[in-house]
Scaffold this active site. Structure first.
Site, PDB file in Angstrom:
ATOM      1  N   SER A   1       0.812  -1.220   0.000  1.00  0.00           N
ATOM      2  CA  SER A   1       0.000   0.000   0.000  1.00  0.00           C
ATOM      3  C   SER A   1       0.842   1.265   0.000  1.00  0.00           C
ATOM      4  CB  SER A   1      -0.933  -0.003   1.212  1.00  0.00           C
ATOM      5  OG  SER A   1      -1.884  -1.025   1.087  1.00  0.00           O
TER       6      SER A   1
ATOM      7  N   GLU B   1       3.374   1.993  -1.627  1.00  0.00           N
ATOM      8  CA  GLU B   1       3.814   2.357  -2.975  1.00  0.00           C
ATOM      9  C   GLU B   1       2.673   2.830  -3.879  1.00  0.00           C
ATOM     10  OE1 GLU B   1       6.764  -0.074  -1.011  1.00  0.00           O
ATOM     11  OE2 GLU B   1       4.698  -0.601  -1.468  1.00  0.00           O
TER      12      GLU B   1
ATOM     13  N   VAL C   1      -4.839  -3.081   1.199  1.00  0.00           N
ATOM     14  CA  VAL C   1      -5.440  -3.455   2.481  1.00  0.00           C
ATOM     15  C   VAL C   1      -4.366  -3.397   3.553  1.00  0.00           C
ATOM     16  CG1 VAL C   1      -6.512  -5.341   3.795  1.00  0.00           C
ATOM     17  CG2 VAL C   1      -7.200  -4.922   1.434  1.00  0.00           C
ATOM     18  N   LEU C   2      -4.682  -2.692   4.633  1.00  0.00           N
ATOM     19  CA  LEU C   2      -3.795  -2.612   5.790  1.00  0.00           C
ATOM     20  C   LEU C   2      -4.506  -3.249   6.969  1.00  0.00           C
ATOM     21  CD1 LEU C   2      -2.705   1.078   5.289  1.00  0.00           C
ATOM     22  CD2 LEU C   2      -1.258  -0.928   4.963  1.00  0.00           C
TER      23      LEU C   2
ATOM     24  N   THR D   1       1.156  -2.786  16.742  1.00  0.00           N
ATOM     25  CA  THR D   1       1.847  -1.494  16.697  1.00  0.00           C
ATOM     26  C   THR D   1       1.011  -0.507  15.882  1.00  0.00           C
ATOM     27  OG1 THR D   1       3.072  -1.924  14.651  1.00  0.00           O
ATOM     28  CG2 THR D   1       4.077  -2.712  16.718  1.00  0.00           C
TER      29      THR D   1
ATOM     30  N   HIS E   1       1.865   0.732  13.092  1.00  0.00           N
ATOM     31  CA  HIS E   1       2.356   0.689  11.718  1.00  0.00           C
ATOM     32  C   HIS E   1       1.234   0.892  10.692  1.00  0.00           C
ATOM     33  CE1 HIS E   1       4.884  -0.416   8.315  1.00  0.00           C
ATOM     34  NE2 HIS E   1       3.911  -1.239   7.938  1.00  0.00           N
TER      35      HIS E   1
END
Length: 108
Positions: free
Chosen positions: A58, A60, A82-83, A88, A90
């Site tokens: 993601s 990029e 998708v994240l 954390t 991040h």
């Protein structure tokens, strides 16, 4: 939150030139989003030309979108990634950076 889908616009007469930029990471979700996007686009504008460009993750997405937009040969660009939240911050940090960069590109 409504579960009702909006109605589709009328079919277009002129084919669109559409680029899809998609992350290779989390393919089980990203590929599903691409599939549904392409199906909707084909229903709205059946003769559109679709190019698909893959990026590693993601983070990029904005660079690829920026490069495609600069070429001026595309009518629309859709970006998919998708994240997943972990232990954390991040995913949150990447999501904020990607969103900010994509917004910057859209305002140019």
């Amino acid at each position: 939150m409504s579960s009702q889908l909006p109605s589709r616009p009328e079919s277009c007469a002129t084919p669109w030139r559409v680029a899809i930029v998609a992350s290779l990471y989390n393919p089980q979700w990203v590929d599903g989003m691409i599939s549904h996007f392409e199906a909707e686009l084909r229903a709205i504008c059946p003769h559109s030309k679709i190019q698909t460009h893959r990026v590693p993750g993601s983070f990029e997405l904005p660079l690829a979108v920026e490069l495609l937009a600069a070429g001026k040969s595309i009518d629309a660009i859709a970006a998919f990634g998708v994240l997943l939240n972990g232990e954390t911050a991040h995913a949150t940090l990447v999501a904020q950076a990607v969103t900010s960069a994509l917004l910057g590109t859209s305002l140019k």
